[in-house]
Design an enzyme around this catalytic site. Sequence first.
Site, PDB file in Angstrom:
ATOM      1  N   ALA A  26       4.245  36.358  -0.725  1.00  0.00           N
ATOM      2  CA  ALA A  26       4.143  34.762  -1.803  1.00  0.00           C
ATOM      3  C   ALA A  26       5.414  33.943  -0.541  1.00  0.00           C
ATOM      4  O   ALA A  26       6.897  34.171  -0.876  1.00  0.00           O
ATOM      5  CB  ALA A  26       4.132  35.021  -3.212  1.00  0.00           C
ATOM      6  N   CYS A  27       4.997  33.035  -1.209  1.00  0.00           N
ATOM      7  CA  CYS A  27       5.886  31.382  -0.229  1.00  0.00           C
ATOM      8  C   CYS A  27       6.871  31.196  -1.409  1.00  0.00           C
ATOM      9  O   CYS A  27       6.138  31.038  -2.095  1.00  0.00           O
ATOM     10  CB  CYS A  27       5.120  30.225   0.081  1.00  0.00           C
ATOM     11  SG  CYS A  27       6.396  29.319   0.767  1.00  0.00           S
TER      12      CYS A  27
END
Lengths: 121, 121, 90, 90, 130, 130
Positions: E78-79
């Site tokens: 996940a960013c």
Amino acid sequence: MNKSICIVFNKAPYGSQSGRELLDIALMAAAFDMPITAIFIDQGVYQLLKGQEPDILHIKNHSATFKALPLYGIEEVYVEQQAMQQFKLDIHQLLEIDGLQQATTDGIRAKIAQSDFVLTL
Amino acid sequence: MNKSICIVFNKAPYGSQSGRELLDIALMAAAFDMPITAIFIDQGVYQLLKGQEPDILHIKNHSATFKALPLYGIEEVYVEQQAMQQFKLDIHQLLEIDGLQQATTDGIRAKIAQSDFVLTL
Amino acid sequence: MKTLYIINQPQKSEEAQPYFAEHDGIVLIEDAVVLATRETKQPHGLKQYVLEEDLIARGLHKKVASDWEVVNYPQFVELTLQYDKSVSWL
Amino acid sequence: MKTLYIINQPQKSEEAQPYFAEHDGIVLIEDAVVLATRETKQPHGLKQYVLEEDLIARGLHKKVASDWEVVNYPQFVELTLQYDKSVSWL
Amino acid sequence: MATFSLLVTANPYSSQGQFSAIQFAKTLLEQGHQLMRVFFYADGVLVASRLHAPPADEINLTKAWAKLAIEKDIELVACVTAANKRGIVNAAEAERNALTGDNLDPAFAISGLGQLTEAMLESDRLITFG
Amino acid sequence: MATFSLLVTANPYSSQGQFSAIQFAKTLLEQGHQLMRVFFYADGVLVASRLHAPPADEINLTKAWAKLAIEKDIELVACVTAANKRGIVNAAEAERNALTGDNLDPAFAISGLGQLTEAMLESDRLITFG
């Protein structure tokens, strides 16, 4: 007389949770004895199509709950004639809901005008 | 030769985070030396309008970053002519970005076809 | 390069259409599958696919117009390899 | 009852339009304010408002077409009281 | 056989994109292709929370991704920017931001956007589900 | 003077609706009107997490609502069904669902949809921000 609410379904099922979450509002309003009108327009008419099988995508099928609307005392259920024609659907292809009626756009405009609250999602 | 990427902005600013989050991808791709094309179509052209003041709504203004695209080595920046005409905008109403060019829909179609990756959001 | 456009919302097909090039294809998924119930003339003789599982989910499997080719998930994966790239038009 | 339609996405104005009745009003907010840069003929002589703060945010304050009335937040709140109900067309 | 990566930006609650992405991932793996990385961005990162309590008769998307990741050794990333602003934090980020608690599911890693760019450069195909 | 309630269904991250709702709430209060309740539903409930870590130069919407709630004594209520499936849980729900942690911000209450219906019946106006 309680305030009345009109719930407008305008999106196809499963691509969003809109239909499902509007349905929950309708059922809760029914529990509070609000007069309720459920209206299906645009791609919302696909909410009422028979033979939905979202379980093949592991998505819960909420369409059976529409059939139970009259059991909850929601008897004003309208589907827009123009949308039915546009999508080449006839009423026999829709879920069997007691009291389900086709309405013109004029008729739906009047229902919206008469309601104390109108919700889309 | 590195793979190339084309980033397509097609939504107005601030109603969604789309412009902002696409911009971050463009800057990161630039850091990896990917050849980058930034394209503004439809309501995405409003991303480039001068004089945005979202701070009055406590929303961060990301439009200055578009002016910095050439500094990050992103020199292929196109705005769609048809969208400009449709919204009655001329190039002088847009941010001053070095190398910003108007492109026809045909031109944009070709850019999309040539890129190894094309992203919208 | 041949591009496969992945369309997941009904209104996005029209928005993406100006950018479809010769030899491109489109695949309708999620709510966009409702578009496959009508005949649709695309420019350039674009290939038109629609995802079977999303049709079945919505009860639309038997209502597909003749100019749409129904593909299932394994075929969808293969399509993304037949085309040089896939673009999800959001 | 007089209804105020609150429109926050550009494409929603057209979708809601068939349901606008005489004496209704619409107010454009958020991304929908871009619609106010063009002349728009609504049926029934509908009142047309557009939110000033959202115009300013987007640099569109000086580009409003003459048939749209610019209202600020205090006026927007007052509008919701002048009309019998507000409907956000999502 | 080809190497795929997926970019998942779809909201796990109000859109179908995460369901589509999982189905696509399972299918390509069944066909013998490789899945290098699933990168979650924008609202897609919301699925990385371990605090979901969906109704009992509904799928838990976080667990569905986690199962796939464990069984097939897939990277779920996940960013960090997208995640932190959306209330998805691991213990280190929670501490750095003085937050009382964390909620990242252990099957997911949080990292930078460079992981997306790298996936683009090293995969044969990147498919986006938004 | 009138009594308002707000229904907020807007995603706090990828839409502007929560910003609009806060601005509308502040404005009506400045005008001397009452705000009975803000009911969060659908993706609107996501704002009720206390674990947000937005960039330092950006507004924290959760704190903005909390400030309004404390200063003006406003009820902030998130729908329990919408919240739990979206990973927003208080300590009791976390325990009931065997989750390791909770994330509800103390300025928000979790309750049923009946709170929305009640707000409709008892307010002069319900305004939706989606």
